[in-house]
Write an enzyme that holds these catalytic residues in place. Sequence first.
Site, PDB file in Angstrom:
ATOM      1  CG  HIS A 149      -3.463  -5.004   2.509  1.00  0.00           C
ATOM      2  ND1 HIS A 149      -2.696  -5.706   1.502  1.00  0.00           N
ATOM      3  CD2 HIS A 149      -3.356  -3.612   1.570  1.00  0.00           C
ATOM      4  CE1 HIS A 149      -1.591  -4.971   0.882  1.00  0.00           C
ATOM      5  NE2 HIS A 149      -2.430  -3.110   0.743  1.00  0.00           N
ATOM      6  CG  ASP A 191       2.976   2.619   1.098  1.00  0.00           C
ATOM      7  OD1 ASP A 191       3.872   2.712   0.701  1.00  0.00           O
ATOM      8  OD2 ASP A 191       1.972   2.330   1.971  1.00  0.00           O
ATOM      9  CG  LEU A 233       4.116  -7.317   6.339  1.00  0.00           C
ATOM     10  CD1 LEU A 233       2.963  -8.792   6.222  1.00  0.00           C
ATOM     11  CD2 LEU A 233       4.502  -8.995   4.673  1.00  0.00           C
ATOM     12  CB  SER A 234       5.940  -4.374   0.078  1.00  0.00           C
ATOM     13  OG  SER A 234       5.154  -3.357  -0.863  1.00  0.00           O
ATOM     14  N   GLY A 260      -1.218   2.366   6.126  1.00  0.00           N
ATOM     15  CA  GLY A 260       0.605   2.291   6.762  1.00  0.00           C
ATOM     16  C   GLY A 260       1.011   2.941   6.823  1.00  0.00           C
ATOM     17  CD  GLU A 261       2.526   4.244  12.219  1.00  0.00           C
ATOM     18  OE1 GLU A 261       3.921   4.317  12.198  1.00  0.00           O
ATOM     19  OE2 GLU A 261       1.959   5.651  12.501  1.00  0.00           O
ATOM     20  CD  GLN A 289      -0.012   5.925  -0.007  1.00  0.00           C
ATOM     21  OE1 GLN A 289      -0.143   5.834  -1.120  1.00  0.00           O
ATOM     22  NE2 GLN A 289      -0.611   5.257   0.598  1.00  0.00           N
TER      23      GLN A 289
END
Length: 287
Positions: free
Chosen positions: A37, A151, A185-186, A148-149, A154
């Site tokens: 983020h 996802d 990262l998630s 973000g890529e 999405q």
Amino acid sequence: MIIPFVAQTQEQLADARDGMAGRVAVVMTMGALHAGHVRLIRTAHELADTVLVTIFVNPLQFGAGEDLDRYPRSLETDLETCAVELVDVVFAPEVEVVYPPGEQVAHQHSGALGDQLEGASRPGHFDGVLTVVARLLELTRADVALFGEKDAQQLELIRRMVADQPCLVEIVGVPTVREPDGLALSSRNRYLDATERADALALSKALACGAAAAKDGVAAVRAAAQTVLAGAPGVAVDYVTVVDDESWGPADENTRRARILVAARVGPTRLIDNVVLDLGTSGTAAG
């Protein structure tokens, strides 16, 4: 440290937005902010004069039995992160602010692509995602929105939605941020215990091995990734697939720019990851 202004109602957001000069960027999040983020926020600063972050756990994108109730929520810490990153405004509404009772909100439909891959595993998920993105674009009136890529599906669906609507907003994809050992990262990584986190590295290793086989074609990419995952303890694979990165149909011998995607459960936690690769070249990958 100066905490950014926090808007919690539509009226507060509208007043804050009216005071924003120049180009406005929005970074939409569900909170539990991490370095991915932060990358989005920093890129937003590069592209705009004012940065607005939304923190909203959207119930429409969670299916029955998913983790809506236990999804990590850490507003105070998230606001500190936003302060450090010089975010101008944070929109942190309750559900009834985004979806007011009695007010008709336009529900978006993700179409055929939304029923594949993540959509097949999570029916209705992308309809919920697109609905909240459209709603937040309406409320924030942003000039540019960053996603973000990691996802990737999405992101593609959001781009298609915006292209089909009279909406003057630029959609920008930002590369996946990874831990030094490769783990994407998630926010859901917080669910993993030490053993599960070690097991989860199989996803990024599978993608790397798939990318290394790119010169040998689509079948070799998929086989190399599947071999890694088949030998990974604690990993229950949902799908491994290679798609054309433009059409999102199955990649074939005529595809040049492709994307390999993987989804799997590590313990009870569902994780996704992907990389872009150039077929016919020696293991070129990104993201």
